[in-house]
Scaffold this motif. Sequence first.
Motif, PDB file in Angstrom:
ATOM      1  N   PRO A   1       0.825  -1.223   0.000  1.00  0.00           N
ATOM      2  CA  PRO A   1       0.000   0.000   0.000  1.00  0.00           C
ATOM      3  C   PRO A   1       0.859   1.273   0.000  1.00  0.00           C
ATOM      4  CG  PRO A   1      -0.154  -1.186   2.099  1.00  0.00           C
ATOM      5  CD  PRO A   1       0.718  -2.000   1.230  1.00  0.00           C
ATOM      6  N   GLY A   2       0.458   2.223  -0.818  1.00  0.00           N
ATOM      7  CA  GLY A   2       1.281   3.409  -1.025  1.00  0.00           C
ATOM      8  C   GLY A   2       2.550   3.010  -1.759  1.00  0.00           C
ATOM      9  N   THR A   3       3.686   3.207  -1.104  1.00  0.00           N
ATOM     10  CA  THR A   3       4.971   2.747  -1.653  1.00  0.00           C
ATOM     11  C   THR A   3       5.655   1.793  -0.676  1.00  0.00           C
ATOM     12  OG1 THR A   3       6.118   4.685  -0.721  1.00  0.00           O
ATOM     13  CG2 THR A   3       5.293   4.867  -2.987  1.00  0.00           C
ATOM     14  N   ALA A   4       4.867   1.157   0.185  1.00  0.00           N
ATOM     15  CA  ALA A   4       5.417   0.329   1.262  1.00  0.00           C
ATOM     16  C   ALA A   4       6.172  -0.883   0.760  1.00  0.00           C
ATOM     17  CB  ALA A   4       4.306  -0.118   2.206  1.00  0.00           C
ATOM     18  N   SER A   5       5.844  -1.389  -0.428  1.00  0.00           N
ATOM     19  CA  SER A   5       6.545  -2.561  -0.964  1.00  0.00           C
ATOM     20  C   SER A   5       7.184  -2.266  -2.316  1.00  0.00           C
ATOM     21  CB  SER A   5       5.577  -3.747  -1.095  1.00  0.00           C
ATOM     22  OG  SER A   5       4.537  -3.444  -2.006  1.00  0.00           O
ATOM     23  N   THR A   6       7.467  -0.990  -2.566  1.00  0.00           N
ATOM     24  CA  THR A   6       8.114  -0.607  -3.829  1.00  0.00           C
ATOM     25  C   THR A   6       9.596  -0.955  -3.767  1.00  0.00           C
ATOM     26  OG1 THR A   6       6.549   1.190  -4.206  1.00  0.00           O
ATOM     27  CG2 THR A   6       8.624   1.286  -5.409  1.00  0.00           C
ATOM     28  N   MET A   7       9.984  -2.006  -4.489  1.00  0.00           N
ATOM     29  CA  MET A   7      11.383  -2.398  -4.594  1.00  0.00           C
ATOM     30  C   MET A   7      12.039  -1.606  -5.738  1.00  0.00           C
ATOM     31  SD  MET A   7      11.344  -4.863  -2.280  1.00  0.00           S
ATOM     32  CE  MET A   7      10.131  -5.923  -1.503  1.00  0.00           C
ATOM     33  N   ILE A   8      13.337  -1.807  -5.919  1.00  0.00           N
ATOM     34  CA  ILE A   8      14.047  -1.081  -6.969  1.00  0.00           C
ATOM     35  C   ILE A   8      13.478  -1.412  -8.346  1.00  0.00           C
ATOM     36  CG2 ILE A   8      16.281  -0.683  -8.067  1.00  0.00           C
ATOM     37  CD1 ILE A   8      17.642  -1.289  -5.458  1.00  0.00           C
ATOM     38  N   SER A   9      13.193  -2.693  -8.590  1.00  0.00           N
ATOM     39  CA  SER A   9      12.643  -3.087  -9.896  1.00  0.00           C
ATOM     40  C   SER A   9      11.289  -2.442 -10.139  1.00  0.00           C
ATOM     41  CB  SER A   9      12.524  -4.609  -9.973  1.00  0.00           C
ATOM     42  OG  SER A   9      13.792  -5.207  -9.919  1.00  0.00           O
ATOM     43  N   GLN A  10      10.470  -2.351  -9.090  1.00  0.00           N
ATOM     44  CA  GLN A  10       9.170  -1.699  -9.233  1.00  0.00           C
ATOM     45  C   GLN A  10       9.345  -0.221  -9.510  1.00  0.00           C
ATOM     46  OE1 GLN A  10       6.032  -3.340  -8.865  1.00  0.00           O
ATOM     47  NE2 GLN A  10       5.214  -1.429  -9.677  1.00  0.00           N
TER      48      GLN A  10
ATOM     49  N   TYR B   1      10.243   0.214 -13.130  1.00  0.00           N
ATOM     50  CA  TYR B   1       9.043   0.045 -13.966  1.00  0.00           C
ATOM     51  C   TYR B   1       8.150   1.283 -13.907  1.00  0.00           C
ATOM     52  CZ  TYR B   1       4.485  -1.696 -15.475  1.00  0.00           C
ATOM     53  OH  TYR B   1       3.277  -1.849 -16.110  1.00  0.00           O
ATOM     54  N   ASN B   2       7.930   1.795 -12.713  1.00  0.00           N
ATOM     55  CA  ASN B   2       7.053   2.958 -12.566  1.00  0.00           C
ATOM     56  C   ASN B   2       7.601   4.180 -13.303  1.00  0.00           C
ATOM     57  OD1 ASN B   2       5.309   1.478 -10.976  1.00  0.00           O
ATOM     58  ND2 ASN B   2       6.154   2.216  -9.040  1.00  0.00           N
TER      59      ASN B   2
ATOM     60  N   ALA C   1       9.539   4.178 -15.917  1.00  0.00           N
ATOM     61  CA  ALA C   1       9.534   3.976 -17.365  1.00  0.00           C
ATOM     62  C   ALA C   1       8.133   3.947 -17.945  1.00  0.00           C
ATOM     63  CB  ALA C   1      10.269   2.687 -17.715  1.00  0.00           C
ATOM     64  N   PHE C   2       7.210   3.216 -17.318  1.00  0.00           N
ATOM     65  CA  PHE C   2       5.919   2.939 -17.942  1.00  0.00           C
ATOM     66  C   PHE C   2       4.732   3.607 -17.255  1.00  0.00           C
ATOM     67  CE2 PHE C   2       8.704  -0.739 -18.795  1.00  0.00           C
ATOM     68  CZ  PHE C   2       8.792  -0.591 -20.177  1.00  0.00           C
ATOM     69  N   VAL C   3       4.981   4.312 -16.180  1.00  0.00           N
ATOM     70  CA  VAL C   3       3.929   5.110 -15.542  1.00  0.00           C
ATOM     71  C   VAL C   3       4.227   6.593 -15.708  1.00  0.00           C
ATOM     72  CG1 VAL C   3       2.728   5.652 -13.387  1.00  0.00           C
ATOM     73  CG2 VAL C   3       3.416   3.286 -13.870  1.00  0.00           C
ATOM     74  N   SER C   4       5.468   6.980 -15.370  1.00  0.00           N
ATOM     75  CA  SER C   4       5.869   8.389 -15.498  1.00  0.00           C
ATOM     76  C   SER C   4       6.491   8.711 -16.861  1.00  0.00           C
ATOM     77  CB  SER C   4       6.873   8.745 -14.393  1.00  0.00           C
ATOM     78  OG  SER C   4       6.327   8.526 -13.111  1.00  0.00           O
ATOM     79  N   TRP C   5       6.779   7.699 -17.667  1.00  0.00           N
ATOM     80  CA  TRP C   5       7.395   7.880 -18.990  1.00  0.00           C
ATOM     81  C   TRP C   5       8.710   8.661 -18.902  1.00  0.00           C
ATOM     82  CZ3 TRP C   5       5.364   4.844 -22.521  1.00  0.00           C
ATOM     83  CH2 TRP C   5       4.029   4.458 -22.380  1.00  0.00           C
ATOM     84  N   ASN C   6       9.458   8.369 -17.875  1.00  0.00           N
ATOM     85  CA  ASN C   6      10.763   9.011 -17.693  1.00  0.00           C
ATOM     86  C   ASN C   6      11.839   7.938 -17.874  1.00  0.00           C
ATOM     87  OD1 ASN C   6      13.032  10.438 -16.875  1.00  0.00           O
ATOM     88  ND2 ASN C   6      11.961  11.505 -15.233  1.00  0.00           N
ATOM     89  N   TYR C   7      12.194   7.699 -19.135  1.00  0.00           N
ATOM     90  CA  TYR C   7      13.120   6.613 -19.437  1.00  0.00           C
ATOM     91  C   TYR C   7      14.537   6.906 -18.939  1.00  0.00           C
ATOM     92  CZ  TYR C   7       9.492   4.600 -22.377  1.00  0.00           C
ATOM     93  OH  TYR C   7       8.318   4.042 -22.829  1.00  0.00           O
TER      94      TYR C   7
END
Length: 302
Positions: free
Chosen positions: A250-259, A262-263, A265-271
């Motif tokens: 929930p929120g960013t509580a389990s956001t790992m480096i790989s996630q 991904y976010n 690149a494919f959510v914020s479009w900041n390659y």
Amino acid sequence: MKDNSKKKAKGLSLNVRNNLIGYSFILPNFIGFFIFIFVPVMFSLFLSFSHWDGFNPMEFAGLDNFKDIFSDKVFTSSIWKTIYFSVFTVLFSMIASLALAVLLNQKMKLRGFFRCALFFPYVASTVAVSVVFNAMFQKDYGPINEFLRFIGIANPPGWTASTDWVIPALIIVNVWRNMGYFMIIYLAALQGIDESLYEAAKMDGASGWRLFAKITWPLLTPSTFFVVMMLTINSFKVFDLVYLMTGGGPGTASTMISQYIYNQAFVSWNYGRSSAAAMILFLIVGALTVIQFRAEKKFVNY
């Protein structure tokens, strides 16, 4: 003289021919590596020093992407969460797989069945595993919390719905998935140990724990090194399980480096920022691998 020169020429041509045959076997692998790994990695390295959203022209950014991500609290916290996840995944997976290997290396009924059953989670679909465990970890009606209430725990954890328990939940699932595969590796190593070593030790009065500590564990060092190295690399790269079970929440509580990669690149479009984070992950995993290789050599020499 002419005959000797002809023989040398024939010998040289034979060596060249044999080399070409050998290279022809490994050439497809090199082509695949170059196209699908080397080129993307080089392009990602180039992107890490650029600003690009996939639509507008690229702009050289220098070290701006690296400065931005290290000032991003989500990224810095993702590093510590990944380390937390990796340390306990490696530790518990190694202990569980070794314990199961020792147990299933004994003569017992249905040994083959239990080996197959424990290996099955490793080949099971990640999507199916994620769906099933999400249902099991439900806070109010999940079978895990129902069991905890049954044994007297009035307020069981929220698991994937809790910021405090979401990573432990992911660790539990990941250990459950990994232990069967690494159990097979330990089993192979255990079956390669000469039984005469145990017999000689028993004649000297050793038994139980001393047999394991003085014979089994030292001889499992190469396998343990492989297990730890593979678990470490896989844990730092974990994405599919986290994405399917929590999406980084929930929120960013389990956001790992790989996630995070991904976010970006494919959510914020900041390659550019995504590639910079990928390069940092590459350096971390590379450094850990080098440290493990050196530690393994020192341990073996010792």
